[in-house]
Design a protein around this motif. Structure first.
Motif, PDB file in Angstrom:
ATOM      1  N   GLY A 107     -37.955 -51.364 -55.457  1.00  0.00           N
ATOM      2  CA  GLY A 107     -36.860 -50.428 -55.661  1.00  0.00           C
ATOM      3  C   GLY A 107     -36.179 -50.625 -56.994  1.00  0.00           C
ATOM      4  O   GLY A 107     -36.556 -51.474 -57.809  1.00  0.00           O
ATOM      5  N   ASP A 108     -35.147 -49.817 -57.231  1.00  0.00           N
ATOM      6  CA  ASP A 108     -34.394 -49.877 -58.477  1.00  0.00           C
ATOM      7  C   ASP A 108     -33.611 -51.188 -58.566  1.00  0.00           C
ATOM      8  O   ASP A 108     -33.207 -51.761 -57.544  1.00  0.00           O
ATOM      9  CB  ASP A 108     -33.411 -48.712 -58.559  1.00  0.00           C
ATOM     10  CG  ASP A 108     -34.099 -47.356 -58.567  1.00  0.00           C
ATOM     11  OD1 ASP A 108     -35.331 -47.320 -58.746  1.00  0.00           O
ATOM     12  OD2 ASP A 108     -33.395 -46.346 -58.386  1.00  0.00           O
ATOM     13  N   CYS A 110     -30.187 -52.839 -60.154  1.00  0.00           N
ATOM     14  CA  CYS A 110     -28.892 -52.603 -60.797  1.00  0.00           C
ATOM     15  C   CYS A 110     -28.683 -53.690 -61.850  1.00  0.00           C
ATOM     16  O   CYS A 110     -28.519 -54.870 -61.510  1.00  0.00           O
ATOM     17  CB  CYS A 110     -27.761 -52.616 -59.785  1.00  0.00           C
ATOM     18  SG  CYS A 110     -26.137 -52.322 -60.529  1.00  0.00           S
ATOM     19  N   ASN A 116     -22.842 -48.845 -64.487  1.00  0.00           N
ATOM     20  CA  ASN A 116     -23.789 -47.996 -63.758  1.00  0.00           C
ATOM     21  C   ASN A 116     -25.143 -47.897 -64.483  1.00  0.00           C
ATOM     22  O   ASN A 116     -25.707 -46.816 -64.659  1.00  0.00           O
ATOM     23  CB  ASN A 116     -23.204 -46.592 -63.544  1.00  0.00           C
ATOM     24  CG  ASN A 116     -23.944 -45.801 -62.470  1.00  0.00           C
ATOM     25  OD1 ASN A 116     -24.415 -46.373 -61.486  1.00  0.00           O
ATOM     26  ND2 ASN A 116     -24.065 -44.496 -62.662  1.00  0.00           N
ATOM     27  N   TYR A 118     -29.088 -48.919 -64.504  1.00  0.00           N
ATOM     28  CA  TYR A 118     -30.160 -49.311 -63.585  1.00  0.00           C
ATOM     29  C   TYR A 118     -31.510 -49.355 -64.311  1.00  0.00           C
ATOM     30  O   TYR A 118     -31.753 -48.586 -65.242  1.00  0.00           O
ATOM     31  CB  TYR A 118     -30.271 -48.315 -62.426  1.00  0.00           C
ATOM     32  CG  TYR A 118     -29.220 -48.479 -61.360  1.00  0.00           C
ATOM     33  CD1 TYR A 118     -29.505 -49.155 -60.174  1.00  0.00           C
ATOM     34  CD2 TYR A 118     -27.939 -47.969 -61.538  1.00  0.00           C
ATOM     35  CE1 TYR A 118     -28.540 -49.304 -59.190  1.00  0.00           C
ATOM     36  CE2 TYR A 118     -26.955 -48.120 -60.561  1.00  0.00           C
ATOM     37  CZ  TYR A 118     -27.270 -48.791 -59.381  1.00  0.00           C
ATOM     38  OH  TYR A 118     -26.317 -48.945 -58.415  1.00  0.00           O
ATOM     39  N   THR A 120     -34.893 -48.285 -63.193  1.00  0.00           N
ATOM     40  CA  THR A 120     -35.370 -47.480 -62.073  1.00  0.00           C
ATOM     41  C   THR A 120     -36.893 -47.482 -61.970  1.00  0.00           C
ATOM     42  O   THR A 120     -37.596 -47.543 -62.980  1.00  0.00           O
ATOM     43  CB  THR A 120     -34.881 -46.026 -62.186  1.00  0.00           C
ATOM     44  OG1 THR A 120     -35.512 -45.404 -63.320  1.00  0.00           O
ATOM     45  CG2 THR A 120     -33.367 -45.965 -62.350  1.00  0.00           C
ATOM     46  N   THR A 121     -37.371 -47.376 -60.757  1.00  0.00           N
ATOM     47  CA  THR A 121     -38.818 -47.294 -60.542  1.00  0.00           C
ATOM     48  C   THR A 121     -39.365 -45.942 -60.993  1.00  0.00           C
ATOM     49  O   THR A 121     -40.547 -45.822 -61.295  1.00  0.00           O
ATOM     50  CB  THR A 121     -39.157 -47.520 -59.067  1.00  0.00           C
ATOM     51  OG1 THR A 121     -38.448 -46.558 -58.268  1.00  0.00           O
ATOM     52  CG2 THR A 121     -38.745 -48.921 -58.627  1.00  0.00           C
ATOM     53  N   ALA A 122     -38.503 -44.932 -61.050  1.00  0.00           N
ATOM     54  CA  ALA A 122     -38.951 -43.621 -61.528  1.00  0.00           C
ATOM     55  C   ALA A 122     -39.356 -43.694 -62.990  1.00  0.00           C
ATOM     56  O   ALA A 122     -40.368 -43.111 -63.407  1.00  0.00           O
ATOM     57  CB  ALA A 122     -37.841 -42.580 -61.334  1.00  0.00           C
ATOM     58  N   GLN A 123     -38.570 -44.411 -63.795  1.00  0.00           N
ATOM     59  CA  GLN A 123     -38.871 -44.553 -65.220  1.00  0.00           C
ATOM     60  C   GLN A 123     -39.799 -45.727 -65.509  1.00  0.00           C
ATOM     61  O   GLN A 123     -40.538 -45.701 -66.495  1.00  0.00           O
ATOM     62  CB  GLN A 123     -37.572 -44.721 -66.012  1.00  0.00           C
ATOM     63  CG  GLN A 123     -36.717 -43.463 -66.059  1.00  0.00           C
ATOM     64  CD  GLN A 123     -35.506 -43.641 -66.937  1.00  0.00           C
ATOM     65  OE1 GLN A 123     -34.859 -44.691 -66.933  1.00  0.00           O
ATOM     66  NE2 GLN A 123     -35.177 -42.622 -67.717  1.00  0.00           N
ATOM     67  N   GLU A 128     -42.745 -52.544 -59.802  1.00  0.00           N
ATOM     68  CA  GLU A 128     -43.092 -52.812 -58.410  1.00  0.00           C
ATOM     69  C   GLU A 128     -44.406 -53.578 -58.259  1.00  0.00           C
ATOM     70  O   GLU A 128     -44.776 -53.953 -57.146  1.00  0.00           O
ATOM     71  CB  GLU A 128     -43.109 -51.497 -57.616  1.00  0.00           C
ATOM     72  CG  GLU A 128     -41.704 -50.888 -57.513  1.00  0.00           C
ATOM     73  CD  GLU A 128     -41.517 -49.997 -56.314  1.00  0.00           C
ATOM     74  OE1 GLU A 128     -42.354 -49.086 -56.145  1.00  0.00           O
ATOM     75  OE2 GLU A 128     -40.544 -50.207 -55.563  1.00  0.00           O
ATOM     76  N   CYS A 391     -34.224 -52.038 -70.681  1.00  0.00           N
ATOM     77  CA  CYS A 391     -34.968 -52.222 -69.437  1.00  0.00           C
ATOM     78  C   CYS A 391     -36.110 -53.226 -69.594  1.00  0.00           C
ATOM     79  O   CYS A 391     -37.046 -53.250 -68.785  1.00  0.00           O
ATOM     80  CB  CYS A 391     -35.499 -50.880 -68.935  1.00  0.00           C
ATOM     81  SG  CYS A 391     -34.191 -49.783 -68.329  1.00  0.00           S
TER      82      CYS A 391
END
Length: 415
Positions: A107-108, A110, A116, A118, A120-123, A128, A391
């Protein structure tokens, strides 16, 4: 302490020293923090038995761990490790506040609740792959600094391991910690090679577990200065030479598909990366890149030809070109006589059950310059991801494998 604990302790200690380089400065080192880090390393390495530890006027720290071989032992190559003291300036905070995510469960992440921020796993879906691992990250306001303080920690912990285990045989080992790699390899270009008399060397300055790099760009830069002719618009016809438009003609003479955003892998480019212009003069700045030496030289000639045509098209303008080489492809320096140091990398990975990922880097390392000086210097992984980003992250198991690589290379070279 375990290898992982030692690496984490050293890494947190070294990233706490702010050492971001500054491209606006002409001095080497460009920032005082790099010199501070060199002094800390000098003290650390003195405790580990290194000798001839010197910090040059340019902030380059060199030293030697003498061989501990029996007098009747066969000749062993002299090897060096190079790491850079600076972290990159990408308009983030120069102050790094690392944290460790224990037993990451997916998961993401923090990075900074207050701001705020993060990961993120989307980017960054690659995160993972490391479920169950401990992962080093920043607080989201800076890079992590694995580039290159993971390498510094790696080398120091490897030398500490040799110091604590004198039964591990090794030949002469040299180190060079250099400033300002991120702003044109300036520190390695100030290295006094009489203090680094090695047969070959290694940098640890790439990313994911298994990465091997001995192909980099041939790199250069060019500046075209244009001095126009000013005139009031009421009487400008046949007199005014607008340097902004002359610069535009120059830029439009290059292929828009031969730029960084339209190329990949070993494809080269000419990158227009700066325009400074007013009614009197303009300067166009360019980077030139290609893995292939012949194509690199052809791109330089393309710029010369474009400038000559520009002079014909705008005979009243004063147009000058300056061009220089920045670094060379490491592969240019590979020969049958020295490629053994690359073979050692693949043998070490086989012994450690690491799958190699051989990459033609779209950039350069300190080894790009050092190799051009007759010391072949390939590169292997730190284990980190997303260099030059807030990141950026470093899985501890990969970090440990990187240090095990260093120790395994010492073992193989000594055999």
């Amino acid at each position: 302490m375990s290898l992982a604990q030692k690496l984490q302790e050293k890494f947190f200690r070294y990233v706490a020293i702010t050492s971001q380089s500054d491209a606006s400065q002409d001095t080497v080192p460009s920032t005082t923090g790099q010199l501070e880090l060199a002094k800390v390393l000098q003290k650390d390495l003195t405790k580990l038995g290194l000798i001839d530890l010197e910090i040059s006027e340019y902030g380059v720290l060199t030293g030697k761990l003498p061989a501990n071989l029996p007098s009747d032992y066969h000749k062993v190559p002299t090897v060096g490790w190079v790491a850079h003291l600076d972290t990159v300036d990408v308009c983030l905070s120069p102050n790094i506040k690392p944290q460790i995510i224990k037993n990451y469960q997916g998961g993401d992440i923090c990075l900074n609740a207050e701001k705020n921020i993060y990961l993120t796993t989307a980017q960054h879906p690659e995160i993972e792959k490391y479920i169950g691992d401990d992962i080093l990250v920043s607080d989201g306001t800076s890079v992590l600094g694995a580039d290159n303080k993971a390498a510094i920690s790696n080398v120091v912990v490897a030398l500490e391991t040799l110091w604590e285990n004198p039964q591990i045989l090794h030949g002469d080992i040299y180190v060079a910690f250099v400033p300002d790699e991120e702003i044109g390899l300036k520190g390695s270009k100030k290295l006094d090679f009489s203090k680094f008399p090695v047969d070959f060397a290694y940098t640890i300055d790439s990313c994911e577990l298994g990465e091997v790099i001995y192909q980099t760009f041939n790199a250069g830069s060019a500046k075209v200065h244009i001095k126009g002719v000013t005139a009031h618009p009421m009487s400008a016809k046949g007199v005014l030479v607008n340097p902004v438009l002359v610069a535009t003609d120059l830029i439009n003479s290059f292929d828009r598909m031969q730029t960084p955003e339209h190329t990949e892998k070993t494809e080269g480019y000419i990158w227009i990366n700066g325009i400074d212009a007013n009614v009197l003069e303009a300067t166009v700045s360019m980077n030139i890149r290609d893995h292939n030496k012949t194509l690199y030289e052809a791109r330089k000639q393309q710029i010369r030809d474009a400038v000559e045509f520009l002079k014909l098209r705008h005979p009243k303008a004063e147009i000058t070109l300056t061009m220089s080489d920045t670094y060379a492809n490491i592969e240019n320096a590979v020969t049958d006589d020295n490629k053994q140091c690359i073979d050692y990398i693949y043998q070490a990975m086989a012994d450690l059950d690491i799958k190699p990922q051989t990459i033609a880097m779209r950039g350069g390392t300190d080894g790009s310059f050092i190799s051009s000086q007759g010391i072949l210097t390939p590169n292997y992984f730190t284990g980190a991801h997303n260099f030059h980003s807030n990141c950026e992250f470093l899985p501890m198991k990969s970090f440990v494998k990187s240090c095990e690589m260093t120790l395994k290379l010492i073992e193989l070279i000594t055999k």
